[in-house]
Design a protein around this motif. Structure first.
Motif, PDB file in Angstrom:
ATOM      1  N   THR B 125      28.003 130.420 -54.081  1.00  0.00           N
ATOM      2  CA  THR B 125      28.824 129.363 -53.754  1.00  0.00           C
ATOM      3  C   THR B 125      29.132 129.531 -52.137  1.00  0.00           C
ATOM      4  O   THR B 125      29.068 128.683 -51.439  1.00  0.00           O
ATOM      5  N   ILE B 126      29.326 130.484 -51.470  1.00  0.00           N
ATOM      6  CA  ILE B 126      29.632 130.918 -50.224  1.00  0.00           C
ATOM      7  C   ILE B 126      28.489 130.138 -49.363  1.00  0.00           C
ATOM      8  O   ILE B 126      28.231 129.461 -48.536  1.00  0.00           O
ATOM      9  N   TRP B 127      27.146 130.956 -49.934  1.00  0.00           N
ATOM     10  CA  TRP B 127      25.802 130.342 -48.938  1.00  0.00           C
ATOM     11  C   TRP B 127      25.573 129.140 -49.288  1.00  0.00           C
ATOM     12  O   TRP B 127      25.274 128.319 -48.075  1.00  0.00           O
ATOM     13  N   ILE B 128      25.762 128.363 -50.496  1.00  0.00           N
ATOM     14  CA  ILE B 128      25.668 126.905 -50.502  1.00  0.00           C
ATOM     15  C   ILE B 128      26.454 126.309 -49.705  1.00  0.00           C
ATOM     16  O   ILE B 128      25.879 125.115 -48.711  1.00  0.00           O
ATOM     17  N   SER B 129      27.817 126.399 -49.505  1.00  0.00           N
ATOM     18  CA  SER B 129      28.523 125.739 -48.695  1.00  0.00           C
ATOM     19  C   SER B 129      28.363 125.924 -47.230  1.00  0.00           C
ATOM     20  O   SER B 129      28.625 125.008 -46.429  1.00  0.00           O
ATOM     21  N   PHE B 130      28.018 127.027 -46.871  1.00  0.00           N
ATOM     22  CA  PHE B 130      27.771 127.515 -45.556  1.00  0.00           C
ATOM     23  C   PHE B 130      26.526 126.621 -45.124  1.00  0.00           C
ATOM     24  O   PHE B 130      26.625 125.856 -44.070  1.00  0.00           O
ATOM     25  N   VAL B 131      25.485 126.645 -45.886  1.00  0.00           N
ATOM     26  CA  VAL B 131      24.396 125.878 -45.339  1.00  0.00           C
ATOM     27  C   VAL B 131      24.527 124.410 -45.361  1.00  0.00           C
ATOM     28  O   VAL B 131      24.219 123.641 -44.288  1.00  0.00           O
ATOM     29  N   SER B 132      25.167 123.888 -46.390  1.00  0.00           N
ATOM     30  CA  SER B 132      25.271 122.390 -46.514  1.00  0.00           C
ATOM     31  C   SER B 132      26.375 122.017 -45.672  1.00  0.00           C
ATOM     32  O   SER B 132      26.370 121.057 -44.950  1.00  0.00           O
ATOM     33  N   GLY B 133      27.424 122.821 -45.302  1.00  0.00           N
ATOM     34  CA  GLY B 133      28.243 122.648 -44.171  1.00  0.00           C
ATOM     35  C   GLY B 133      27.731 122.368 -42.739  1.00  0.00           C
ATOM     36  O   GLY B 133      28.009 121.578 -42.117  1.00  0.00           O
ATOM     37  N   LEU B 134      26.795 123.461 -42.558  1.00  0.00           N
ATOM     38  CA  LEU B 134      26.116 123.295 -41.133  1.00  0.00           C
ATOM     39  C   LEU B 134      25.204 122.139 -41.098  1.00  0.00           C
ATOM     40  O   LEU B 134      25.396 121.453 -40.082  1.00  0.00           O
ATOM     41  N   VAL B 135      24.533 122.012 -42.117  1.00  0.00           N
ATOM     42  CA  VAL B 135      23.706 120.649 -42.043  1.00  0.00           C
ATOM     43  C   VAL B 135      24.543 119.487 -42.081  1.00  0.00           C
ATOM     44  O   VAL B 135      24.194 118.417 -41.251  1.00  0.00           O
ATOM     45  N   GLY B 136      25.487 119.549 -42.848  1.00  0.00           N
ATOM     46  CA  GLY B 136      26.336 118.350 -42.859  1.00  0.00           C
ATOM     47  C   GLY B 136      27.051 117.929 -41.322  1.00  0.00           C
ATOM     48  O   GLY B 136      27.038 116.804 -41.113  1.00  0.00           O
ATOM     49  N   LEU B 137      27.339 119.169 -40.946  1.00  0.00           N
ATOM     50  CA  LEU B 137      27.998 118.982 -39.409  1.00  0.00           C
ATOM     51  C   LEU B 137      26.943 118.341 -38.518  1.00  0.00           C
ATOM     52  O   LEU B 137      27.396 117.333 -37.877  1.00  0.00           O
ATOM     53  N   LEU B 138      25.685 118.620 -38.731  1.00  0.00           N
ATOM     54  CA  LEU B 138      24.761 118.162 -37.861  1.00  0.00           C
ATOM     55  C   LEU B 138      24.446 116.559 -38.375  1.00  0.00           C
ATOM     56  O   LEU B 138      24.352 115.840 -37.221  1.00  0.00           O
ATOM     57  N   ILE B 139      24.484 116.440 -39.421  1.00  0.00           N
ATOM     58  CA  ILE B 139      24.275 114.935 -39.911  1.00  0.00           C
ATOM     59  C   ILE B 139      25.488 114.280 -39.462  1.00  0.00           C
ATOM     60  O   ILE B 139      25.413 113.056 -38.855  1.00  0.00           O
ATOM     61  N   GLY B 140      26.778 114.529 -39.675  1.00  0.00           N
ATOM     62  CA  GLY B 140      27.774 113.995 -39.352  1.00  0.00           C
ATOM     63  C   GLY B 140      27.941 113.720 -37.932  1.00  0.00           C
ATOM     64  O   GLY B 140      28.308 112.673 -37.348  1.00  0.00           O
ATOM     65  N   LEU B 141      27.412 114.692 -36.989  1.00  0.00           N
ATOM     66  CA  LEU B 141      27.367 114.277 -35.550  1.00  0.00           C
ATOM     67  C   LEU B 141      26.714 113.560 -35.045  1.00  0.00           C
ATOM     68  O   LEU B 141      26.990 112.330 -34.539  1.00  0.00           O
ATOM     69  N   ILE B 142      25.209 113.331 -35.649  1.00  0.00           N
ATOM     70  CA  ILE B 142      24.253 112.179 -35.358  1.00  0.00           C
ATOM     71  C   ILE B 142      24.808 110.892 -35.754  1.00  0.00           C
ATOM     72  O   ILE B 142      25.004 109.907 -35.184  1.00  0.00           O
ATOM     73  N   THR B 143      25.364 110.967 -37.141  1.00  0.00           N
ATOM     74  CA  THR B 143      25.849 109.669 -37.453  1.00  0.00           C
ATOM     75  C   THR B 143      26.795 109.214 -36.953  1.00  0.00           C
ATOM     76  O   THR B 143      27.135 107.946 -36.632  1.00  0.00           O
ATOM     77  N   GLY B 144      27.932 110.145 -36.531  1.00  0.00           N
ATOM     78  CA  GLY B 144      28.899 109.763 -35.819  1.00  0.00           C
ATOM     79  C   GLY B 144      28.594 109.026 -34.476  1.00  0.00           C
ATOM     80  O   GLY B 144      29.255 107.907 -34.085  1.00  0.00           O
ATOM     81  N   LEU B 145      27.636 109.715 -33.680  1.00  0.00           N
ATOM     82  CA  LEU B 145      27.177 109.081 -32.306  1.00  0.00           C
ATOM     83  C   LEU B 145      26.632 107.804 -32.828  1.00  0.00           C
ATOM     84  O   LEU B 145      26.812 106.904 -32.002  1.00  0.00           O
TER      85      LEU B 145
END
Lengths: 244, 320
Positions: B125-145
């Motif tokens: 659970t921790i690992w999946i959340s961490f990786v998807s959070g990190l990837v999600g942050l990147l996706i969110g940053l690009i999409t937000g821009l």
């Protein structure tokens, strides 16, 4: 240094258009200090902001040091490096210390080494009398101190021209003097300056020319002695009667 | 009389205590009524347990001696062809002197600590959340821009992506990602799970980042541009650092939601904390205990994360 011909800036909104700058032509020579005054809404700030392309203008030409701002091959960023600007609300970067505010653009735009940028920054902060606050964040400084940092930040790029957009209008009265002193010193050193201000004393003392603007047009262009004693235009007369 | 008068607060604390005691009593009465037998002692073994590991003889031969050595016993096996004897330490001996052994026959058992399924599930659970959070942050940053870009293509794609994700349930997205995209691209179930979660959280982060960027005063950009900084430099050095600081609290909330939402990937047979819990229940019948434990574990993880981000927020506040 600056040549402006037939400059037009139109603001459009809610069905009405305002010609904020309406067919303005003028020139500012190297080393000249020009003060732009006029009632609020007269377009003087908009005019100033057109000079470094911060405001995209609709028509006319602005040439800075031989470079046409609207030219198809003009790199606006390269022109802006040479044109320092000081804002009414200082616009310091709140997440950076005073020193970082002055060094950031030197490093990322001028590509200077950190040591060189720091040295330059400290010299300028000393010049504007605020070196002891170098490691503070802007929020710890008074308005007057912040504005002096903003001037140092602009000067750090070694600009050929400095634009001042009502630099003392947001300051408490007791802090106006310290900022004007720095600007007077700059003028004495031969900096080319365009200053939008309500400080008539400054205009009288420092300016070589006063431009009076109203409704987007330059109505008067005269040396301060002449402008303040014998304005030709009735609107300039009315304005002076109110502010003096 | 002082202008400031403070009513006593202790009656309210008393009321709070009474309500909490009432709730716990209610819970106790409820379990009594369904005749539930609590077996909390069954829970710890699912965190970690002592496993019995048989000690095999590497050679064929005869047990020639068994020497006691404290808690251990040393079983000496002498090969039939008269080679050098082999000494095997074991905790419990299952052979006697004189026994004949084949290769890979067990001579006894040793014990060692093993990680239990709850710990394993927690880690997943921790690992999946961490990786998807990190990837999600990147996706969110690009999409937000992209969302605030002047380019209609970038802006349009960003809006469509955000609306699609925010308008459909995560559970359905996980199924689509696993059964459709996962099949087409031949994705591992873990990759599919992380991908679905990252896309999901990315859409929400994009909106948070967009709001953060738009909350930064225009004067900041004007100052940066007037110094000759490019649009990119302005974003990287001036706007985004300030925006990140400002959106840290909503971002923290989003990451905490992500940890909880990650429990939904158990539907595509990823053995995360929730699925581990379900599997343990079928073996132990300690239904209530395991679900309470699972809930507590999620609570611990989200609390730690929330403290971490709170600390980060305070660090960033130095310049205020």
């Amino acid at each position: 240094m600056i040549e402006v011909s037939n400059l037009v800036k139109v603001f459009e909104g809610r069905g009405q258009t305002v010609r904020a700058v309406d067919d303005v032509s003028t020139a500012i020579a190297k080393g000249e200090v020009v003060v732009i005054i006029g009632p609020s809404g007269s377009g003087k700030s908009t005019f100033l902001r057109c000079l470094n392309g911060l405001e995209e203008f609709d028509d006319g030409r602005v040439v800075i040091d031989g470079i046409d701002l609207a030219g198809s091959k003009t790199n606006l960023n390269a022109v802006r490096r040479e044109v320092g600007m000081v804002f009414q609300h200082f616009n310091l970067f709140p997440h950076k210390t005073v020193l970082e505010n002055v060094t950031l653009a030197q490093r990322v735009v001028r590509k200077r080494k950190a040591s060189e940028a720091n040295q330059k920054a400290m010299a300028l902060l000393t010049k504007v009398g605020i070196a002891e606050k170098a490691n503070e964040y802007p929020s710890r400084l008074s308005g007057g101190q912040q504005q002096r940092v903003a001037i140092a930040r602009a000067l750090a790029m070694d600009p050929k021209v400095m634009l001042f957009d009502e630099p003392t209008s947001a300051l408490d009265p007791e802090m106006v003097g310290e900022v004007l002193d720095v600007m007077k010193q700059l003028a004495r050193e031969g900096m080319t300056m365009a200053v939008v201000t309500h400080e008539m004393g400054f205009a009288r003392e420092v300016a070589q020319r006063v431009l009076f603007m109203d409704a987007g047009r330059i109505l008067e262009d005269a040396p301060p002695a002449q402008f303040f004693t014998a304005p030709r235009e009735s609107r300039a007369q009315a304005f002076l009667k109110q502010v003096l | 009389m002082a202008l400031k008068h403070r009513p006593a607060t202790w009656p309210w604390y008393l009321l709070l205590a009474a309500i909490l005691i009432g709730l716990v009593t209610g819970l106790w009465v409820a379990t009594k009524r369904v005749h539930y037998e609590w077996r909390w002692e069954r829970v710890p073994q699912y965190f970690a347990y002592r496993a019995e590991v048989p000690q095999e003889s590497p050679i064929a031969g005869r047990v020639s001696a068994i020497q006691a050595d404290g808690a251990l016993s040393r079983v000496v096996v002498t090969p039939a062809d008269g080679g050098a004897p082999v000494v095997l330490p074991v905790e419990t001996v299952q052979v006697a002197v004189g026994d004949t052994l084949d290769r890979e026959d067990s001579v006894g058992d040793n014990h060692e600590w093993r990680i239990g399924p709850l710990t394993q599930g927690l880690w997943i659970t921790i690992w999946i959340s961490f990786v998807s959070g990190l990837v999600g942050l990147l996706i969110g940053l690009i999409t937000g821009l992209c969302r605030i870009s002047d380019n209609p293509v970038l802006r349009g794609l960003a809006v469509i992506y955000i609306e699609l994700i925010r308008g459909t349930p995560l559970l359905v997205q996980i199924f689509i990602f696993y059964f459709f995209i996962g099949t087409v691209l031949n994705l591992d179930r873990i990759v599919a799970g992380i991908g679905a979660l990252a896309l999901f959280v990315g859409a929400y982060i994009a909106e948070i980042i967009r709001a953060g960027i738009q909350s930064i005063a225009k004067g900041q950009t004007e100052a940066a541009r007037s110094l000759g900084m490019s649009a990119f430099q302005n974003m990287a050095y001036i706007v985004l650092p300030q925006a990140f600081k400002r959106v840290l609290p909503p971002l923290a909330g989003q990451f905490i939601s992500l940890i909880k939402d990650s429990s939904l990937v158990s539907v595509i047979a990823i053995t995360d904390l929730t699925k581990s819990g379900r599997e343990i229940i079928t073996a132990s019948f300690a239904t209530f205990e395991i679900w309470f434990t699972v809930a507590l574990l999620y609570l611990v993880v989200t609390s730690v994360l929330s403290q971490l981000l709170f600390w980060l927020e305070r660090r960033f506040a130095r310049s205020d």
